[in-house]
Design a protein around this motif. Structure first.
Motif, PDB file in Angstrom:
ATOM      1  N   LEU A   1      49.601  32.651  30.761  1.00 38.58           N
ATOM      2  CA  LEU A   1      49.327  32.410  32.178  1.00 38.58           C
ATOM      3  C   LEU A   1      48.035  33.081  32.625  1.00 38.58           C
ATOM      4  O   LEU A   1      47.262  32.509  33.398  1.00 38.58           O
ATOM      5  CB  LEU A   1      50.514  32.856  33.021  1.00 38.58           C
ATOM      6  N   ILE A   2      47.771  34.274  32.139  1.00 38.09           N
ATOM      7  CA  ILE A   2      46.529  34.970  32.480  1.00 38.09           C
ATOM      8  C   ILE A   2      45.338  34.215  31.899  1.00 38.09           C
ATOM      9  O   ILE A   2      44.331  33.988  32.583  1.00 38.09           O
ATOM     10  CB  ILE A   2      46.553  36.437  31.973  1.00 38.09           C
ATOM     11  N   ASP A   3      45.450  33.795  30.633  1.00 38.27           N
ATOM     12  CA  ASP A   3      44.361  33.020  30.019  1.00 38.27           C
ATOM     13  C   ASP A   3      44.125  31.721  30.780  1.00 38.27           C
ATOM     14  O   ASP A   3      42.984  31.309  30.987  1.00 38.27           O
ATOM     15  CB  ASP A   3      44.672  32.724  28.544  1.00 38.27           C
ATOM     16  N   HIS A   4      45.197  31.083  31.203  1.00 29.31           N
ATOM     17  CA  HIS A   4      45.097  29.840  31.969  1.00 29.31           C
ATOM     18  C   HIS A   4      44.393  30.097  33.308  1.00 29.31           C
ATOM     19  O   HIS A   4      43.516  29.333  33.707  1.00 29.31           O
ATOM     20  CB  HIS A   4      46.501  29.266  32.184  1.00 29.31           C
ATOM     21  N   ALA A   5      44.768  31.189  33.989  1.00 25.28           N
ATOM     22  CA  ALA A   5      44.150  31.531  35.276  1.00 25.28           C
ATOM     23  C   ALA A   5      42.670  31.852  35.101  1.00 25.28           C
ATOM     24  O   ALA A   5      41.835  31.449  35.916  1.00 25.28           O
ATOM     25  CB  ALA A   5      44.873  32.712  35.921  1.00 25.28           C
ATOM     26  N   ARG A   6      42.320  32.562  34.025  1.00 23.07           N
ATOM     27  CA  ARG A   6      40.904  32.877  33.768  1.00 23.07           C
ATOM     28  C   ARG A   6      40.092  31.610  33.495  1.00 23.07           C
ATOM     29  O   ARG A   6      38.977  31.465  33.982  1.00 23.07           O
ATOM     30  CB  ARG A   6      40.784  33.846  32.593  1.00 23.07           C
ATOM     31  N   ALA A   7      40.668  30.702  32.716  1.00 18.99           N
ATOM     32  CA  ALA A   7      39.966  29.447  32.413  1.00 18.99           C
ATOM     33  C   ALA A   7      39.773  28.643  33.697  1.00 18.99           C
ATOM     34  O   ALA A   7      38.707  28.062  33.917  1.00 18.99           O
ATOM     35  CB  ALA A   7      40.755  28.636  31.385  1.00 18.99           C
ATOM     36  N   ARG A   8      40.769  28.625  34.553  1.00 19.63           N
ATOM     37  CA  ARG A   8      40.690  27.902  35.824  1.00 19.63           C
ATOM     38  C   ARG A   8      39.602  28.507  36.705  1.00 19.63           C
ATOM     39  O   ARG A   8      38.825  27.805  37.328  1.00 19.63           O
ATOM     40  CB  ARG A   8      42.059  27.966  36.511  1.00 19.63           C
ATOM     41  N   LYS A   9      39.510  29.842  36.698  1.00 18.01           N
ATOM     42  CA  LYS A   9      38.494  30.535  37.493  1.00 18.01           C
ATOM     43  C   LYS A   9      37.095  30.207  36.970  1.00 18.01           C
ATOM     44  O   LYS A   9      36.174  29.975  37.736  1.00 18.01           O
ATOM     45  CB  LYS A   9      38.759  32.040  37.451  1.00 18.01           C
ATOM     46  N   ARG A  10      36.935  30.176  35.633  1.00 19.83           N
ATOM     47  CA  ARG A  10      35.641  29.820  35.033  1.00 19.83           C
ATOM     48  C   ARG A  10      35.256  28.399  35.407  1.00 19.83           C
ATOM     49  O   ARG A  10      34.099  28.124  35.718  1.00 19.83           O
ATOM     50  CB  ARG A  10      35.691  29.960  33.507  1.00 19.83           C
TER      51      ARG A  10
ATOM     52  N   GLY B   1      44.633  39.494  39.564  1.00 17.11           N
ATOM     53  CA  GLY B   1      44.723  40.812  40.191  1.00 17.11           C
ATOM     54  C   GLY B   1      45.944  41.567  39.702  1.00 17.11           C
ATOM     55  O   GLY B   1      45.894  42.772  39.450  1.00 17.11           O
ATOM     56  N   LEU B   2      47.061  40.850  39.561  1.00 17.13           N
ATOM     57  CA  LEU B   2      48.283  41.476  39.054  1.00 17.13           C
ATOM     58  C   LEU B   2      48.067  41.985  37.632  1.00 17.13           C
ATOM     59  O   LEU B   2      48.461  43.099  37.301  1.00 17.13           O
ATOM     60  CB  LEU B   2      49.448  40.485  39.081  1.00 17.13           C
ATOM     61  N   ASP B   3      47.446  41.172  36.789  1.00 16.42           N
ATOM     62  CA  ASP B   3      47.214  41.581  35.406  1.00 16.42           C
ATOM     63  C   ASP B   3      46.377  42.858  35.353  1.00 16.42           C
ATOM     64  O   ASP B   3      46.709  43.801  34.630  1.00 16.42           O
ATOM     65  CB  ASP B   3      46.530  40.457  34.633  1.00 16.42           C
ATOM     66  N   GLU B   4      45.303  42.910  36.139  1.00 14.96           N
ATOM     67  CA  GLU B   4      44.455  44.112  36.173  1.00 14.96           C
ATOM     68  C   GLU B   4      45.233  45.317  36.687  1.00 14.96           C
ATOM     69  O   GLU B   4      45.114  46.425  36.155  1.00 14.96           O
ATOM     70  CB  GLU B   4      43.225  43.853  37.036  1.00 14.96           C
ATOM     71  N   ALA B   5      46.044  45.099  37.724  1.00  9.90           N
ATOM     72  CA  ALA B   5      46.839  46.203  38.276  1.00  9.90           C
ATOM     73  C   ALA B   5      47.870  46.693  37.263  1.00  9.90           C
ATOM     74  O   ALA B   5      48.093  47.908  37.137  1.00  9.90           O
ATOM     75  CB  ALA B   5      47.529  45.760  39.568  1.00  9.90           C
ATOM     76  N   LEU B   6      48.487  45.785  36.514  1.00 10.69           N
ATOM     77  CA  LEU B   6      49.469  46.194  35.504  1.00 10.69           C
ATOM     78  C   LEU B   6      48.807  46.998  34.380  1.00 10.69           C
ATOM     79  O   LEU B   6      49.395  47.959  33.877  1.00 10.69           O
ATOM     80  CB  LEU B   6      50.195  44.986  34.927  1.00 10.69           C
TER      81      LEU B   6
ATOM     82  N   LYS C   1      46.232  48.899  34.748  1.00 16.31           N
ATOM     83  CA  LYS C   1      45.970  50.208  35.356  1.00 16.31           C
ATOM     84  C   LYS C   1      47.265  51.016  35.458  1.00 16.31           C
ATOM     85  O   LYS C   1      47.294  52.204  35.119  1.00 16.31           O
ATOM     86  CB  LYS C   1      45.346  50.014  36.746  1.00 16.31           C
ATOM     87  N   LEU C   2      48.348  50.374  35.910  1.00 15.70           N
ATOM     88  CA  LEU C   2      49.643  51.059  36.014  1.00 15.70           C
ATOM     89  C   LEU C   2      50.087  51.586  34.651  1.00 15.70           C
ATOM     90  O   LEU C   2      50.592  52.707  34.547  1.00 15.70           O
ATOM     91  CB  LEU C   2      50.698  50.100  36.587  1.00 15.70           C
ATOM     92  N   ALA C   3      49.868  50.808  33.599  1.00 20.26           N
ATOM     93  CA  ALA C   3      50.280  51.212  32.253  1.00 20.26           C
ATOM     94  C   ALA C   3      49.559  52.465  31.769  1.00 20.26           C
ATOM     95  O   ALA C   3      50.078  53.189  30.924  1.00 20.26           O
ATOM     96  CB  ALA C   3      50.051  50.069  31.272  1.00 20.26           C
ATOM     97  N   THR C   4      48.371  52.758  32.330  1.00 23.27           N
ATOM     98  CA  THR C   4      47.647  53.954  31.894  1.00 23.27           C
ATOM     99  C   THR C   4      48.350  55.242  32.316  1.00 23.27           C
ATOM    100  O   THR C   4      48.192  56.268  31.674  1.00 23.27           O
ATOM    101  CB  THR C   4      46.191  53.989  32.423  1.00 23.27           C
ATOM    102  N   PHE C   5      49.138  55.181  33.404  1.00 20.96           N
ATOM    103  CA  PHE C   5      49.845  56.400  33.812  1.00 20.96           C
ATOM    104  C   PHE C   5      51.360  56.247  33.858  1.00 20.96           C
ATOM    105  O   PHE C   5      52.074  57.239  33.926  1.00 20.96           O
ATOM    106  CB  PHE C   5      49.311  56.950  35.145  1.00 20.96           C
ATOM    107  N   ASP C   6      51.894  55.022  33.803  1.00 20.30           N
ATOM    108  CA  ASP C   6      53.339  54.839  33.703  1.00 20.30           C
ATOM    109  C   ASP C   6      53.626  53.527  32.979  1.00 20.30           C
ATOM    110  O   ASP C   6      53.816  52.484  33.589  1.00 20.30           O
ATOM    111  CB  ASP C   6      54.015  54.853  35.077  1.00 20.30           C
ATOM    112  N   GLU C   7      53.632  53.627  31.664  1.00 21.81           N
ATOM    113  CA  GLU C   7      53.807  52.447  30.826  1.00 21.81           C
ATOM    114  C   GLU C   7      55.160  51.775  31.063  1.00 21.81           C
ATOM    115  O   GLU C   7      55.258  50.552  31.065  1.00 21.81           O
ATOM    116  CB  GLU C   7      53.654  52.829  29.354  1.00 21.81           C
ATOM    117  N   ARG C   8      56.208  52.574  31.273  1.00 21.24           N
ATOM    118  CA  ARG C   8      57.537  51.988  31.479  1.00 21.24           C
ATOM    119  C   ARG C   8      57.576  51.138  32.742  1.00 21.24           C
ATOM    120  O   ARG C   8      58.118  50.039  32.739  1.00 21.24           O
ATOM    121  CB  ARG C   8      58.615  53.069  31.529  1.00 21.24           C
TER     122      ARG C   8
END
Length: 190
Positions: free
Chosen positions: A93-102, A131-136, A138-145
């Motif tokens: 889904l992220i790859d699909h969204a990036r391709a759509r944005k391009r 935006g969600l993918d980028e936020a996730l 970032k979240l994983a860097t300090f709380d992976e669970r």
């Protein structure tokens, strides 16, 4: 052949056989999990913008193609399989969204609304998938669970109990972390 989740021990056995190189086990596994993956993908795509070019069957089939390459994974059980499937669907889904944005930037492609958004389940908060993918990440860097909980529940459609089983924690812990992660995402994505 119609199989149901209560036949989970068969799924675990098929995952083990598949990992050991039995290609027929993957074909049989597909019969057990296809309906469930389709239901999860359908629920996810229902929350996407109208006219999304990726359909439920396409998402599930693409996920299966990518899962075939994961034969080397040490499959534990049904929930572990759906956790990996959630990661695979997220990437698709992220790859699909990036391709759509391009395509949008290049002036080709679909006529898309500027406010393509998705909602975190059980929340009225809206945001875009990239935006969600980028936020996730970032979240994983300090709380992976917490990041894994969001991924499993949001992209994989796992229940609190299934998520707890995959992560080896209690449903109470998952519920608490899910609430904290949603609050953090609201703040991060505003």
């Amino acid at each position: 052949m119609d199989h149901h989740p209560q036949e989970a021990p068969a799924i675990t056995l098929l995952l083990q056989k598949w990992r050991q190189g039995d290609s027929d086990a993957f074909a049989e596994l597909t019969q057990y999990v296809y309906h469930d993956l389709r239901r999860r993908a359908s629920a996810y795509l229902r929350q996407e913008r109208p006219g999304h070019t990726l359909e439920t069957s396409g998402l599930v089939h693409e996920a299966f193609i990518k899962l075939i390459d994961k034969q080397e994974v040490e499959w534990h059980d049904r929930n572990h399989f759906f956790a990996i499937a959630a990661q695979v669907m997220r990437r698709i889904l992220i790859d699909h969204a990036r391709a759509r944005k391009r395509q949008k930037r290049g002036g080709k492609g679909e006529d898309l609304p500027l406010d393509e958004v998705r909602a975190v389940p059980s929340s009225n908060f809206q945001f875009d998938l990239l935006g969600l993918d980028e936020a996730l990440l970032k979240l994983a860097t300090f709380d992976e669970r917490q990041a894994r909980i969001v991924e499993l529940k949001y992209f994989g459609g796992l229940t609190l109990e299934e998520t707890a089983n995959v992560l080896g924690v209690s449903p109470v812990t998952v519920k608490r972390d899910w609430q904290i992660a949603k609050a953090w995402l609201r703040a991060e994505l505003k």
